[in-house]
Motif scaffolding. Structure first.
Motif, mmCIF file in Angstrom:
data_model
loop_
_atom_site.group_PDB
_atom_site.id
_atom_site.type_symbol
_atom_site.label_atom_id
_atom_site.label_comp_id
_atom_site.label_asym_id
_atom_site.label_seq_id
_atom_site.Cartn_x
_atom_site.Cartn_y
_atom_site.Cartn_z
ATOM 1 N N LEU A 1 0.780 -1.380 0.072
ATOM 2 C CA LEU A 1 -0.018 -0.013 -0.165
ATOM 3 C C LEU A 1 0.727 1.251 -0.073
ATOM 4 C CD1 LEU A 1 -2.699 -0.919 2.533
ATOM 5 C CD2 LEU A 1 -2.571 -1.396 0.272
ATOM 6 N N ASP A 2 0.455 2.317 -0.702
ATOM 7 C CA ASP A 2 1.112 3.514 -0.515
ATOM 8 C C ASP A 2 1.369 4.062 0.575
ATOM 9 O OD1 ASP A 2 2.306 6.012 -1.314
ATOM 10 O OD2 ASP A 2 0.850 6.648 -2.957
ATOM 11 N N ALA A 3 2.424 4.484 1.270
ATOM 12 C CA ALA A 3 2.745 4.926 2.538
ATOM 13 C C ALA A 3 2.230 6.282 2.747
ATOM 14 C CB ALA A 3 4.365 4.715 2.897
ATOM 15 N N GLU A 4 2.163 6.706 1.802
ATOM 16 C CA GLU A 4 2.060 8.305 1.861
ATOM 17 C C GLU A 4 0.503 8.638 2.147
ATOM 18 O OE1 GLU A 4 3.697 11.076 1.302
ATOM 19 O OE2 GLU A 4 5.659 10.468 0.672
ATOM 20 N N ASP A 5 -0.231 7.475 1.998
ATOM 21 C CA ASP A 5 -1.709 7.439 2.125
ATOM 22 C C ASP A 5 -2.086 7.160 3.460
ATOM 23 O OD1 ASP A 5 -2.057 8.236 -0.641
ATOM 24 O OD2 ASP A 5 -2.733 6.112 -1.167
ATOM 25 N N TYR A 6 -1.157 6.698 4.397
ATOM 26 C CA TYR A 6 -1.728 6.080 5.625
ATOM 27 C C TYR A 6 -0.727 6.286 6.991
ATOM 28 C CZ TYR A 6 -4.675 3.821 2.414
ATOM 29 O OH TYR A 6 -5.697 3.336 1.344
ATOM 30 N N TYR A 7 0.619 6.751 6.504
ATOM 31 C CA TYR A 7 1.349 6.740 7.799
ATOM 32 C C TYR A 7 1.885 8.051 8.014
ATOM 33 C CZ TYR A 7 1.252 1.758 7.482
ATOM 34 O OH TYR A 7 0.585 0.290 7.287
ATOM 35 N N LYS B 1 -4.975 -31.446 -0.947
ATOM 36 C CA LYS B 1 -5.650 -30.321 -1.224
ATOM 37 C C LYS B 1 -5.083 -29.051 -1.228
ATOM 38 C CE LYS B 1 -9.991 -32.907 0.113
ATOM 39 N NZ LYS B 1 -11.111 -32.930 1.290
ATOM 40 N N PRO B 2 -4.267 -28.501 -2.209
ATOM 41 C CA PRO B 2 -3.666 -27.327 -2.188
ATOM 42 C C PRO B 2 -4.588 -26.114 -1.750
ATOM 43 C CG PRO B 2 -3.060 -28.660 -4.095
ATOM 44 C CD PRO B 2 -4.202 -29.213 -3.564
ATOM 45 N N ARG B 3 -4.069 -24.984 -1.167
ATOM 46 C CA ARG B 3 -4.842 -24.131 -1.062
ATOM 47 C C ARG B 3 -3.769 -22.827 -0.747
ATOM 48 N NH1 ARG B 3 -9.431 -23.419 4.062
ATOM 49 N NH2 ARG B 3 -10.536 -21.752 3.044
ATOM 50 N N ASP B 4 -4.291 -21.687 -1.203
ATOM 51 C CA ASP B 4 -3.507 -20.357 -1.041
ATOM 52 C C ASP B 4 -3.812 -19.396 0.298
ATOM 53 O OD1 ASP B 4 -1.967 -20.817 -3.527
ATOM 54 O OD2 ASP B 4 -3.794 -20.444 -4.609
ATOM 55 N N LEU B 5 -2.872 -18.729 0.609
ATOM 56 C CA LEU B 5 -3.013 -17.902 1.720
ATOM 57 C C LEU B 5 -2.384 -16.682 1.197
ATOM 58 C CD1 LEU B 5 -1.890 -19.831 5.157
ATOM 59 C CD2 LEU B 5 -4.202 -19.580 4.249
ATOM 60 N N VAL B 6 -3.180 -15.392 1.644
ATOM 61 C CA VAL B 6 -2.815 -14.281 1.149
ATOM 62 C C VAL B 6 -2.439 -13.635 2.477
ATOM 63 C CG1 VAL B 6 -3.615 -11.888 0.307
ATOM 64 C CG2 VAL B 6 -4.614 -13.983 -0.610
ATOM 65 N N LEU B 7 -1.004 -13.352 2.956
ATOM 66 C CA LEU B 7 -0.519 -12.825 4.015
ATOM 67 C C LEU B 7 -0.647 -11.170 3.881
ATOM 68 C CD1 LEU B 7 2.171 -15.364 4.418
ATOM 69 C CD2 LEU B 7 -0.271 -15.585 5.340
ATOM 70 N N VAL B 8 -1.054 -10.339 4.847
ATOM 71 C CA VAL B 8 -1.007 -9.151 5.072
ATOM 72 C C VAL B 8 -0.221 -8.663 6.342
ATOM 73 C CG1 VAL B 8 -2.521 -7.206 5.289
ATOM 74 C CG2 VAL B 8 -3.437 -8.851 3.879
ATOM 75 N N ARG B 9 0.806 -8.207 6.196
ATOM 76 C CA ARG B 9 1.714 -7.866 7.347
ATOM 77 C C ARG B 9 2.161 -6.371 7.194
ATOM 78 N NH1 ARG B 9 7.363 -8.579 8.729
ATOM 79 N NH2 ARG B 9 7.880 -9.786 6.651
ATOM 80 N N GLY B 10 1.956 -5.567 8.447
ATOM 81 C CA GLY B 10 2.380 -4.228 8.274
ATOM 82 C C GLY B 10 2.250 -3.483 9.434
ATOM 83 N N ILE B 11 1.939 -2.196 9.514
ATOM 84 C CA ILE B 11 2.191 -1.424 10.842
ATOM 85 C C ILE B 11 0.618 -0.738 10.719
ATOM 86 C CG2 ILE B 11 3.081 0.473 11.939
ATOM 87 C CD1 ILE B 11 5.723 0.046 10.074
ATOM 88 N N GLU B 12 0.093 -0.697 11.827
ATOM 89 C CA GLU B 12 -1.332 -0.101 12.318
ATOM 90 C C GLU B 12 -1.102 1.454 11.406
ATOM 91 O OE1 GLU B 12 -4.465 0.021 15.691
ATOM 92 O OE2 GLU B 12 -2.773 1.280 16.054
ATOM 93 N N ILE C 1 16.020 3.688 0.678
ATOM 94 C CA ILE C 1 15.047 3.809 1.843
ATOM 95 C C ILE C 1 14.129 2.872 2.001
ATOM 96 C CG2 ILE C 1 13.355 5.705 2.775
ATOM 97 C CD1 ILE C 1 15.142 7.743 1.504
ATOM 98 N N THR C 2 13.554 2.380 2.997
ATOM 99 C CA THR C 2 12.509 1.599 3.444
ATOM 100 C C THR C 2 11.507 2.417 3.963
ATOM 101 O OG1 THR C 2 13.913 -0.534 3.525
ATOM 102 C CG2 THR C 2 11.449 -0.787 4.503
ATOM 103 N N TRP C 3 10.373 2.359 3.450
ATOM 104 C CA TRP C 3 9.222 3.356 3.844
ATOM 105 C C TRP C 3 7.928 2.345 4.897
ATOM 106 C CZ3 TRP C 3 9.355 8.411 3.523
ATOM 107 C CH2 TRP C 3 10.257 8.899 2.498
ATOM 108 N N PRO C 4 7.699 2.781 5.977
ATOM 109 C CA PRO C 4 6.715 1.988 6.777
ATOM 110 C C PRO C 4 5.398 1.709 6.021
ATOM 111 C CG PRO C 4 6.786 4.207 7.524
ATOM 112 C CD PRO C 4 8.140 4.172 6.502
ATOM 113 N N THR C 5 5.151 0.616 5.816
ATOM 114 C CA THR C 5 3.773 0.430 4.992
ATOM 115 C C THR C 5 3.258 -1.017 5.284
ATOM 116 O OG1 THR C 5 3.068 0.331 2.770
ATOM 117 C CG2 THR C 5 4.846 -0.574 2.959
ATOM 118 N N THR C 6 2.274 -1.456 4.652
ATOM 119 C CA THR C 6 1.816 -2.759 4.787
ATOM 120 C C THR C 6 1.945 -3.435 3.281
ATOM 121 O OG1 THR C 6 0.129 -2.002 6.417
ATOM 122 C CG2 THR C 6 -0.545 -3.986 4.984
ATOM 123 N N ARG C 7 2.281 -4.607 3.393
ATOM 124 C CA ARG C 7 2.815 -5.427 2.091
ATOM 125 C C ARG C 7 1.818 -6.833 2.303
ATOM 126 N NH1 ARG C 7 7.431 -2.971 3.648
ATOM 127 N NH2 ARG C 7 8.558 -1.861 2.026
#
Length: 392
Positions: free
Chosen positions: A48-54, A88-99, A72-78
């Motif tokens: 996500l665009d760090a400028e919008d939320y942090y 039975k294969p299955r996919d996980l979408v992982l969301v990790r970031g900063i509040e 530079i590493t910007w704080p964000t959510t990836r």
């Protein structure tokens, strides 16, 4: 809006999210998602665009050298995706970031837009709170949902909490209003040892997640790290008679209560988990590519446990006092009886004693605090000093 070009069609995807900061005591939740990224080699496909939320004065970017060039590493959510192998294969979408610091509704809408495009069937949000739970007992993990039907079918608690909340609560409600099944899993971290990492709480969250989605999660060195962490806390607590006595009091309260860990249902879940691992069930196959991206903590060794006084006891490693009740801000957490380990969250800051020293004893009466008689309490700070506060 994030472009999703190059993301393959996913198989029965489940989104698993965690955010550093207010909802992440001991970094237990964000470390759990980082563990999944590492073990299954998650491929980051969006940020996500760090400028919008942090607010970069709250969550500052970091500078590093890459082959002599400064970056530079910007704080964000990836967001990353992993494919769990097996019959039975299955996919996980992982969301990790900063509040996020701002625009929470837009933040949730953007995540839900990605979930919709990827065909996500359920969202699971991990959190951790500070509570009156002894480090010597299994970590209590509560499964919370706002959907009455989901609560019945998946044996979850239907939340009735009222009060300040963090991004975990906001995202869960956004999912509910959007018609996306959503569950939050909360681990209770001992308030007197809140400094990250807490591999025991991370392990408890992963075990509960495994039960919830029916996948075998490779644990790597996490069980050994959890045992080493508990041994380290045992040794530090034994050096202070007041802390040792307080831990014994918590143990007695926990042991006399009706505990989920002692129920037949919990025993059955543990047996099913054992069978999945013995038979090499889903989750034993490889992931899809590369590392889980920058930013956020990863599951590491236990380090040196830090015992922080938030109960009126002296900090056995430094002597910081717990602030009085009037000084502590309100915090949000799922409903949980104090005897089950949900207690007061604290604020993650170290304060001086009444005489300006750091080894005084605060004997504030806690009998009237939230959490008694089954009332809701709130998740505390995770011991981080650089994260945003959700109710500011």
């Amino acid at each position: 809006m994030v472009e999703l070009e190059g993301v393959p069609e996913l198989i029965d995807p489940v989104m698993v999210a965690a955010f550093e900061g207010w909802n992440d005591a001991g970094d237990a939740a964000s470390t759990a998602v980082a563990h999944l990224e590492r073990e299954w080699k998650g491929e980051v496909f969006a940020a996500l665009d760090a400028e919008d939320y942090y607010d970069f004065q709250v969550n500052r970017p970091t500078v590093f050298l890459d082959g002599g060039a400064r970056k530079i590493t910007w704080p964000t959510t990836r967001l990353s995706v992993v494919r769990v192998g097996g019959d039975k294969p299955r996919d996980l979408v992982l969301v990790r970031g900063i509040e996020p610091s701002m625009r929470w509704r837009s933040f949730c809408n953007e995540i839900l837009g990605i979930a919709h495009e990827l065909g996500v069937e359920m969202v699971v949000i991990l959190g951790a709170l500070l509570g009156d739970t002894p480090h010597t007992r299994p970590v209590p993990v509560s499964g919370i949902t706002s959907d009455p039907d989901l609560a019945r079918t998946m044996n979850l608690e239907e939340t009735r909490y009222e009060g300040p909340t963090g991004i975990v609560g906001i995202l869960q409600e956004a999912c509910t209003h959007a018609g996306v099944p959503a569950v939050s899993l909360w681990a209770a971290v001992p308030h007197y040892v809140s400094q990250p990492p807490n591999p025991k709480a991370t392990l408890a969250l992963l075990n509960r997640l495994e039960d919830l989605i029916g996948l075998h999660i490779p644990l790597g060195e996490l069980p050994e790290d959890a045992r080493a962490w508990q041994l380290g806390v045992d040794q530090l607590a034994a050096e202070d008679s007041e802390v040792a006595e307080y831990v014994q009091t918590l143990e007695e309260a926990r042991d006399t209560a009706e505990l989920p860990e002692a129920s037949g249902e919990a025993i059955a879940r543990e047996f099913e988990r054992y069978l999945r691992r013995r038979d090499g069930g889903p989750g034993t196959g490889p992931g899809i590519v590369a590392d889980g991206g920058e930013g956020g903590p990863t599951a590491g060794g236990p380090g040196a446990p830090y015992l922080r006084d938030t109960s009126g006891l002296r900090d056995v490693t430094g002597g910081a006092n717990r602030p009085s009740k009037a000084q502590r801000p309100e915090r949000d957490q799922p409903e949980q009886d104090r005897s089950d380990g949900a207690g007061d969250g604290g604020d993650g800051a170290e304060d001086e004693g009444p005489d300006g020293s750091t080894d005084g004893i605060d004997r504030t009466d806690r009998s009237g605090e939230p959490g008694e008689s089954g009332e809701s309490t709130e998740p505390g700070e995770s011991g981080r000093s650089d994260g945003p506060d959700a109710d500011e």
